[in-house]
Write an enzyme that holds these catalytic residues in place. Structure first.
Site, PDB file in Angstrom:
ATOM      1  N   ASP A  67       0.807  -1.221   0.000  1.00 25.94           N
ATOM      2  CA  ASP A  67       0.000   0.000   0.000  1.00 25.94           C
ATOM      3  C   ASP A  67       0.840   1.269   0.000  1.00 25.94           C
ATOM      4  O   ASP A  67       2.015   1.276   0.379  1.00 25.94           O
ATOM      5  CB  ASP A  67      -0.963   0.001   1.183  1.00 25.94           C
ATOM      6  CG  ASP A  67      -0.239  -0.094   2.524  1.00 25.94           C
ATOM      7  OD1 ASP A  67       0.732  -0.867   2.632  1.00 25.94           O
ATOM      8  OD2 ASP A  67      -0.649   0.603   3.477  1.00 25.94           O
ATOM      9  N   GLU A 124      -0.346  -1.792   5.388  1.00 22.33           N
ATOM     10  CA  GLU A 124       0.650  -1.632   6.456  1.00 22.33           C
ATOM     11  C   GLU A 124       0.553  -0.248   7.071  1.00 22.33           C
ATOM     12  O   GLU A 124       0.799  -0.066   8.263  1.00 22.33           O
ATOM     13  CB  GLU A 124       2.057  -1.866   5.907  1.00 22.33           C
ATOM     14  CG  GLU A 124       3.148  -1.946   6.981  1.00 22.33           C
ATOM     15  CD  GLU A 124       3.616  -0.597   7.499  1.00 22.33           C
ATOM     16  OE1 GLU A 124       3.918  -0.502   8.707  1.00 22.33           O
ATOM     17  OE2 GLU A 124       3.672   0.376   6.712  1.00 22.33           O
TER      18      GLU A 124
END
Length: 374
Positions: A67, A124
């Protein structure tokens, strides 16, 4: 692989909404001939399983995050983000590209016994995607016995590695303190219970947690990052709201931080006749490297980079990392790889250094072959 990385950089996605990135990863794993591919773990995570040619054996996991961050990019690179307000400012595009490169090589050579699970994780950056994948049964489903992670580090030379046994990244907690006093005219403060004055004393007192409560040889950060109160020059408001973050490197110090914040806020507010509400939220736990697995990881890094280019006593950092959840579920290690001189992580001018890619791939491949030697 640089092309893969730049493609991902141009098309950043946030948290769990990484469907296009996950599809890109899945497509590449299929092209590589990975034996088994499972999508949708931890909502949008992808895991590929590669079986070795040297016989049956254990399974280890290698993890990368996918991400991006809600930041507008200013790097000026030709491959800058094409999505306003989103960019890969932490290098997860590079992490994904390196693990894809390792998967390609491992699927071609299969020079190991047992299996390698390549783990591509969403969210994350604040979403706890690592925890979601663990809760989805990833470790059990693929019988993963050890798990390893890697993150780039600006300022560390390209081709260098660093890690340490024990705590390497901090727990990341948040708090909000709502002080309820009695408002009134600013010219008559004696008729009020001033939440701003009380809040100012609480802010000062919270600094004693690090300086007077916790062992000086331990580490804790208590930062008040918000102080919201009032609406006019001549009015003392009814309430004030403080908020901030707490970072610690052991569960015991983490517990102490929470307890002292509550005690300090309640005691000071009570002394002035105010009431207080303390909300404390626990986010990522401490990232703790296991001794044996960290030793293996550092030995591989030294074989790849040379002993002089590996820092086995890297100072722990007070930032957080949700790989911590995977290390709670299985033994393993988290290492850093040098990104050279670049803008810092989470900076709008940051860009992952493509020169790092072959070093990261080599580390992943050699780690898998070493841990799954016949």
């Amino acid at each position: 692989m640089t092309e893969w990385r730049r493609h991902l950089h141009m098309n950043p996605e946030l948290l769990f909404a990484v469907e296009n990135t996950a599809a890109f990863v899945e497509k590449k794993l299929k092209e590589f001939g990975v034996d088994e591919i499972v999508t949708g773990l931890g909502r949008t995570g992808v895991v590929g399983l590669i079986r070795g040619n040297l016989g049956p054996g254990r399974t280890i996991g290698l993890r990368a995050d996918m991400d991006a961050l809600p930041i507008t990019e200013t790097s000026g690179q030709a491959w800058s983000s094409t999505t306003p307000g989103k960019m890969h400012a932490c290098g997860h595009d590079g992490h994904t590209a390196m693990l894809l490169g390792a998967a390609k090589y491992l699927a071609e050579t299969r020079n190991f016994a047992g299996s390698v699970a390549v783990i591509f994780q969403p969210a994350e950056e604040g979403g706890g995607g690592g925890n979601e994948m663990v809760k989805d049964g990833m470790m059990e489903r693929f019988t993963i016995e050890e798990v390893y992670g890697m993150h780039n580090m600006p300022g560390m030379p390209v081709g260098h590695f660093g890690s340490r046994v024990g705590p390497i990244m901090a727990s990341t907690d948040e708090f909000t303190i709502t002080i309820k006093g009695r408002g009134g005219h600013a010219a008559q403060p004696h008729k009020t219970i001033d939440p701003i004055a009380i809040g100012a004393q609480i802010v000062s007192a919270l600094q004693t947690i690090a300086s007077r409560t916790v062992d000086p040889l331990a580490s804790i950060v208590v930062s008040v990052t918000k102080f919201n109160a009032g609406f006019a020059h001549n009015v003392i408001p009814e309430q004030a709201v403080l908020a901030g973050t707490v970072r610690a490197l052991t569960p015991e110090v983490r517990d102490t931080g929470e307890a002292r914040i509550r005690q300090i806020a309640e005691s000071i507010a009570g002394a002035y006749g105010a009431t207080v509400d303390v909300w404390y939220g626990r986010n990522y736990p401490v990232t703790v490297n296991h001794a044996e697995e960290t030793g293996h990881a550092l030995a591989v890094a030294a074989a790849v980079a040379g002993q002089g280019n590996v820092n086995a006593g890297l100072d722990p950092m007070m930032g957080g990392e949700d790989f911590s959840y995977m290390l709670l579920a299985r033994p393993g290690a988290f290492v850093f790889i040098g990104n050279g001189e670049s803008a810092g992580l989470h900076h709008p001018a940051y860009d992952f250094n493509d020169e790092v890619i072959p070093h990261g791939i080599t580390y992943w491949v050699k780690l898998a072959e070493a841990r799954l030697a016949a």
